[in-house]
Design a protein around this motif. Structure first.
Motif, PDB file in Angstrom:
ATOM      1  N   PRO A   1      -4.393   4.670   3.381  1.00 23.34           N
ATOM      2  CA  PRO A   1      -3.531   3.908   2.471  1.00 23.34           C
ATOM      3  C   PRO A   1      -4.272   3.532   1.196  1.00 23.34           C
ATOM      4  O   PRO A   1      -5.491   3.334   1.203  1.00 23.34           O
ATOM      5  CB  PRO A   1      -3.170   2.659   3.283  1.00 23.34           C
ATOM      6  CG  PRO A   1      -3.367   3.051   4.705  1.00 23.34           C
ATOM      7  CD  PRO A   1      -4.515   4.006   4.691  1.00 23.34           C
TER       8      PRO A   1
ATOM      9  N   GLN B   1       0.802   5.409   1.100  1.00 25.97           N
ATOM     10  CA  GLN B   1       0.054   6.371   1.905  1.00 25.97           C
ATOM     11  C   GLN B   1       0.689   7.749   1.843  1.00 25.97           C
ATOM     12  O   GLN B   1       1.896   7.893   2.107  1.00 25.97           O
ATOM     13  CB  GLN B   1      -0.057   5.913   3.362  1.00 25.97           C
ATOM     14  CG  GLN B   1      -0.993   6.800   4.196  1.00 25.97           C
ATOM     15  CD  GLN B   1      -1.192   6.297   5.610  1.00 25.97           C
ATOM     16  OE1 GLN B   1      -0.346   5.630   6.175  1.00 25.97           O
ATOM     17  NE2 GLN B   1      -2.345   6.637   6.195  1.00 25.97           N
TER      18      GLN B   1
ATOM     19  N   GLN C   1      -0.910 -11.997   9.606  1.00 21.69           N
ATOM     20  CA  GLN C   1      -0.431 -11.911  10.977  1.00 21.69           C
ATOM     21  C   GLN C   1       0.200 -13.236  11.408  1.00 21.69           C
ATOM     22  O   GLN C   1       1.112 -13.271  12.201  1.00 21.69           O
ATOM     23  CB  GLN C   1      -1.591 -11.528  11.901  1.00 21.69           C
ATOM     24  CG  GLN C   1      -1.141 -11.032  13.254  1.00 21.69           C
ATOM     25  CD  GLN C   1      -2.266 -10.382  14.024  1.00 21.69           C
ATOM     26  OE1 GLN C   1      -3.122 -11.063  14.540  1.00 21.69           O
ATOM     27  NE2 GLN C   1      -2.265  -9.062  14.079  1.00 21.69           N
TER      28      GLN C   1
ATOM     29  N   PHE D   1      -4.185   0.840  -2.131  1.00 27.19           N
ATOM     30  CA  PHE D   1      -3.655  -0.418  -2.647  1.00 27.19           C
ATOM     31  C   PHE D   1      -2.783  -0.176  -3.875  1.00 27.19           C
ATOM     32  O   PHE D   1      -3.140   0.599  -4.760  1.00 27.19           O
ATOM     33  CB  PHE D   1      -4.830  -1.325  -3.009  1.00 27.19           C
ATOM     34  CG  PHE D   1      -4.446  -2.610  -3.696  1.00 27.19           C
ATOM     35  CD1 PHE D   1      -4.435  -2.701  -5.084  1.00 27.19           C
ATOM     36  CD2 PHE D   1      -4.121  -3.723  -2.942  1.00 27.19           C
ATOM     37  CE1 PHE D   1      -4.098  -3.887  -5.705  1.00 27.19           C
ATOM     38  CE2 PHE D   1      -3.789  -4.921  -3.564  1.00 27.19           C
ATOM     39  CZ  PHE D   1      -3.774  -5.003  -4.948  1.00 27.19           C
TER      40      PHE D   1
ATOM     41  N   TYR E   1      -6.086 -14.491   7.802  1.00 31.02           N
ATOM     42  CA  TYR E   1      -6.502 -13.387   6.927  1.00 31.02           C
ATOM     43  C   TYR E   1      -6.329 -12.038   7.593  1.00 31.02           C
ATOM     44  O   TYR E   1      -6.559 -11.012   6.990  1.00 31.02           O
ATOM     45  CB  TYR E   1      -7.934 -13.578   6.417  1.00 31.02           C
ATOM     46  CG  TYR E   1      -9.038 -13.482   7.450  1.00 31.02           C
ATOM     47  CD1 TYR E   1      -9.745 -14.589   7.835  1.00 31.02           C
ATOM     48  CD2 TYR E   1      -9.390 -12.248   7.996  1.00 31.02           C
ATOM     49  CE1 TYR E   1     -10.775 -14.494   8.756  1.00 31.02           C
ATOM     50  CE2 TYR E   1     -10.412 -12.140   8.906  1.00 31.02           C
ATOM     51  CZ  TYR E   1     -11.105 -13.275   9.283  1.00 31.02           C
ATOM     52  OH  TYR E   1     -12.127 -13.168  10.194  1.00 31.02           O
ATOM     53  N   GLN E   2      -5.925 -12.040   8.850  1.00 32.10           N
ATOM     54  CA  GLN E   2      -5.582 -10.776   9.501  1.00 32.10           C
ATOM     55  C   GLN E   2      -4.246 -10.298   8.945  1.00 32.10           C
ATOM     56  O   GLN E   2      -3.262 -11.029   8.980  1.00 32.10           O
ATOM     57  CB  GLN E   2      -5.449 -10.969  11.004  1.00 32.10           C
ATOM     58  CG  GLN E   2      -6.749 -11.017  11.745  1.00 32.10           C
ATOM     59  CD  GLN E   2      -6.509 -11.199  13.222  1.00 32.10           C
ATOM     60  OE1 GLN E   2      -6.714 -12.269  13.757  1.00 32.10           O
ATOM     61  NE2 GLN E   2      -6.041 -10.164  13.889  1.00 32.10           N
ATOM     62  N   LEU E   3      -4.248  -9.080   8.430  1.00 31.15           N
ATOM     63  CA  LEU E   3      -3.028  -8.545   7.849  1.00 31.15           C
ATOM     64  C   LEU E   3      -2.271  -7.717   8.873  1.00 31.15           C
ATOM     65  O   LEU E   3      -2.858  -7.036   9.711  1.00 31.15           O
ATOM     66  CB  LEU E   3      -3.359  -7.671   6.639  1.00 31.15           C
ATOM     67  CG  LEU E   3      -4.042  -8.381   5.476  1.00 31.15           C
ATOM     68  CD1 LEU E   3      -4.264  -7.403   4.330  1.00 31.15           C
ATOM     69  CD2 LEU E   3      -3.230  -9.569   5.000  1.00 31.15           C
TER      70      LEU E   3
ATOM     71  N   TYR F   1       3.896   0.678   2.466  1.00 29.66           N
ATOM     72  CA  TYR F   1       3.749  -0.379   3.465  1.00 29.66           C
ATOM     73  C   TYR F   1       3.670  -1.742   2.801  1.00 29.66           C
ATOM     74  O   TYR F   1       2.924  -1.937   1.840  1.00 29.66           O
ATOM     75  CB  TYR F   1       2.472  -0.179   4.288  1.00 29.66           C
ATOM     76  CG  TYR F   1       2.508   0.985   5.235  1.00 29.66           C
ATOM     77  CD1 TYR F   1       1.809   2.155   4.968  1.00 29.66           C
ATOM     78  CD2 TYR F   1       3.231   0.914   6.422  1.00 29.66           C
ATOM     79  CE1 TYR F   1       1.829   3.228   5.845  1.00 29.66           C
ATOM     80  CE2 TYR F   1       3.257   1.981   7.309  1.00 29.66           C
ATOM     81  CZ  TYR F   1       2.564   3.132   7.012  1.00 29.66           C
ATOM     82  OH  TYR F   1       2.588   4.184   7.894  1.00 29.66           O
TER      83      TYR F   1
ATOM     84  N   GLN G   1      -0.628  -6.773  -5.273  1.00 28.65           N
ATOM     85  CA  GLN G   1      -0.708  -7.945  -4.400  1.00 28.65           C
ATOM     86  C   GLN G   1      -0.280  -9.177  -5.186  1.00 28.65           C
ATOM     87  O   GLN G   1      -0.584  -9.297  -6.375  1.00 28.65           O
ATOM     88  CB  GLN G   1      -2.149  -8.107  -3.908  1.00 28.65           C
ATOM     89  CG  GLN G   1      -2.396  -9.249  -2.944  1.00 28.65           C
ATOM     90  CD  GLN G   1      -3.868  -9.335  -2.556  1.00 28.65           C
ATOM     91  OE1 GLN G   1      -4.743  -9.609  -3.362  1.00 28.65           O
ATOM     92  NE2 GLN G   1      -4.148  -9.086  -1.289  1.00 28.65           N
TER      93      GLN G   1
ATOM     94  N   GLY H   1      -1.359 -18.392   7.085  1.00 26.22           N
ATOM     95  CA  GLY H   1      -2.726 -18.778   6.772  1.00 26.22           C
ATOM     96  C   GLY H   1      -3.790 -17.862   7.347  1.00 26.22           C
ATOM     97  O   GLY H   1      -4.978 -18.051   7.089  1.00 26.22           O
TER      98      GLY H   1
ATOM     99  N   PHE I   1       0.786  -4.787   9.110  1.00 26.29           N
ATOM    100  CA  PHE I   1       1.557  -3.816   8.344  1.00 26.29           C
ATOM    101  C   PHE I   1       3.012  -3.865   8.778  1.00 26.29           C
ATOM    102  O   PHE I   1       3.312  -3.970   9.972  1.00 26.29           O
ATOM    103  CB  PHE I   1       1.044  -2.394   8.629  1.00 26.29           C
ATOM    104  CG  PHE I   1      -0.180  -1.999   7.863  1.00 26.29           C
ATOM    105  CD1 PHE I   1      -1.423  -2.515   8.191  1.00 26.29           C
ATOM    106  CD2 PHE I   1      -0.098  -1.078   6.841  1.00 26.29           C
ATOM    107  CE1 PHE I   1      -2.562  -2.125   7.499  1.00 26.29           C
ATOM    108  CE2 PHE I   1      -1.238  -0.673   6.139  1.00 26.29           C
ATOM    109  CZ  PHE I   1      -2.464  -1.203   6.475  1.00 26.29           C
ATOM    110  N   GLY I   2       3.921  -3.761   7.807  1.00 23.70           N
ATOM    111  CA  GLY I   2       5.290  -3.442   8.152  1.00 23.70           C
ATOM    112  C   GLY I   2       5.348  -2.014   8.664  1.00 23.70           C
ATOM    113  O   GLY I   2       4.348  -1.289   8.634  1.00 23.70           O
ATOM    114  N   LYS I   3       6.513  -1.572   9.121  1.00 23.87           N
ATOM    115  CA  LYS I   3       6.631  -0.231   9.700  1.00 23.87           C
ATOM    116  C   LYS I   3       6.624   0.862   8.643  1.00 23.87           C
ATOM    117  O   LYS I   3       6.529   2.034   8.975  1.00 23.87           O
ATOM    118  CB  LYS I   3       7.882  -0.132  10.557  1.00 23.87           C
ATOM    119  CG  LYS I   3       7.811  -0.998  11.815  1.00 23.87           C
ATOM    120  CD  LYS I   3       8.980  -0.736  12.738  1.00 23.87           C
ATOM    121  CE  LYS I   3       8.995  -1.692  13.914  1.00 23.87           C
ATOM    122  NZ  LYS I   3       7.767  -1.672  14.707  1.00 23.87           N
TER     123      LYS I   3
ATOM    124  N   TYR J   1       0.833  -1.181   0.000  1.00 24.28           N
ATOM    125  CA  TYR J   1       0.000   0.000   0.000  1.00 24.28           C
ATOM    126  C   TYR J   1       0.878   1.244   0.000  1.00 24.28           C
ATOM    127  O   TYR J   1       2.003   1.227   0.494  1.00 24.28           O
ATOM    128  CB  TYR J   1      -0.907   0.032   1.237  1.00 24.28           C
ATOM    129  CG  TYR J   1      -2.116  -0.861   1.163  1.00 24.28           C
ATOM    130  CD1 TYR J   1      -2.011  -2.226   1.393  1.00 24.28           C
ATOM    131  CD2 TYR J   1      -3.366  -0.329   0.858  1.00 24.28           C
ATOM    132  CE1 TYR J   1      -3.123  -3.045   1.317  1.00 24.28           C
ATOM    133  CE2 TYR J   1      -4.482  -1.144   0.789  1.00 24.28           C
ATOM    134  CZ  TYR J   1      -4.349  -2.499   1.018  1.00 24.28           C
ATOM    135  OH  TYR J   1      -5.458  -3.305   0.945  1.00 24.28           O
TER     136      TYR J   1
END
Lengths: 112, 111
Positions: B44, B38, B92, B46, B97-99, B87, B49, B95, B101-103, B36
Motif C-alpha cells: 500500500p 494499493q 483500532q 500513503f 495507535y494500532q490502525l 483503503y 491523512q 485513541g 484497515f477497512g475492507k 492508502y
C-alpha cells in the motif's frame, strides 16, 4: 533513501522448512511492522516494533517469530508453517507508531 | 473497537472526480483517518491523512465533517492509472495507535 526493501520477493517452502523474511529501511524510522495479506483482503497487522522493542503481537501463532536486530532491520522467522499461511507478507515503517506508514513491496510466500 | 466501512467497488470514467466515503465510529477527537492506495502485488502507498475539516495535497483531498463519523476521499480527474484498491484506515480503538484497515474499495477507471 525513502523506501522499505524486503527480501526475498518470492519464497516457496515446505511445512518442515525454516526460513526468514527480511525487511530494511534507512529512513531513521523507529516503528516497524509486519502485516499478512491474503488475496482480495486488506492487510492484517501481525507485529509492531517500537524503538526495537516488540510492542504489539496480534495473537500470531508461534510458528511466526519476529526479530528486530537494530533500528533499520526487521526479520520474520518462519518454522513449521501451514498451507493456509501462504500470503503476501508486508513490512512497513513509520517515524513513530502514530505516523504515516511506508510499506515495502512484500514477500509472496507459498507453503506447500 | 472502531468499525471501518467503505464501498466494495466503484466505477468512474477518465477525467471525472471520484469520491469514496468511509464510515468510522468510535474514534477519538485526535484520531487520524488515513487513506492508502494499493496496486496488485505491491505494498500500500500513503495518499492522505487528516483528523478534521479538509486536507488537500497534490493527489487528493480528504473531507471530515464535524461529527467525524465519516470521511470522504476525493480524487480529482482520475486516469486509468488510478485503477487500484483504496483503503480507509482508522484506529483500532479510540485513541489507539494500532490502525485497522477497512475492507478496501476497488476503483475501476473506464476509458
Amino acid at each position: 533513501d525513502t523506501e522499505v526493501t524486503q527480501t526475498p520477493k518470492h519464497l516457496v517452502m515446505g511445512m518442515t522448512n525454516k526460513k526468514s523474511l527480511k525487511c530494511e529501511q534507512h529512513m531513521g524510522h523507529r516503528a516497524m511492522y509486519w502485516y499478512k495479506q491474503k488475496a482480495k483482503k486488506p492487510p492484517e497487522l501481525m507485529f509492531v516494533y517500537s524503538y526495537e522493542k516488540l510492542s504489539i503481537n496480534e495473537s500470531v501463532p508461534s510458528r511466526f517469530s519476529p526479530e528486530c536486530p537494530n533500528s533499520s532491520l526487521l526479520n520474520l522467522h518462519l518454522h513449521a508453517l501451514q498451507p493456509e499461511d501462504s500470503a503476501l507478507y508486508l513490512c512497513a515503517s513509520s517515524t513513530t507508531p502514530y505516523n504515516e506508514q511506508f510499506f515495502g513491496p512484500g514477500t509472496r510466500l507459498t507453503v506447500l | 473497537l472502531a468499525k471501518i466501512t467503505q464501498p466494495i467497488s466503484m466505477d468512474s470514467y477518465e477525467g471525472q472526480e471520484v469520491n469514496i466515503t468511509c464510515s468510522h465510529n468510535n474514534i477519538a477527537t485526535n484520531d487520524y483517518i488515513t487513506w492508502y492506495q494499493q496496486f496488485p502485488s505491491q505494498g500500500p502507498r500513503f495518499i492522505i491523512q487528516g483528523y478534521k475539516t479538509k486536507v488537500t495535497n497534490e493527489v487528493a483531498s480528504l473531507f471530515i465533517p464535524a461529527d467525524r463519523k465519516s470521511s470522504t476521499l476525493s480524487l480529482p480527474r482520475v486516469s486509468l492509472s488510478d485503477t487500484a484498491v483504496y483503503y480507509c484506515l482508522g484506529p483500532q480503538g479510540a485513541g489507539s495507535y494500532q490502525l485497522t484497515f477497512g475492507k478496501g474499495t476497488k476503483l475501476s477507471v473506464i476509458p
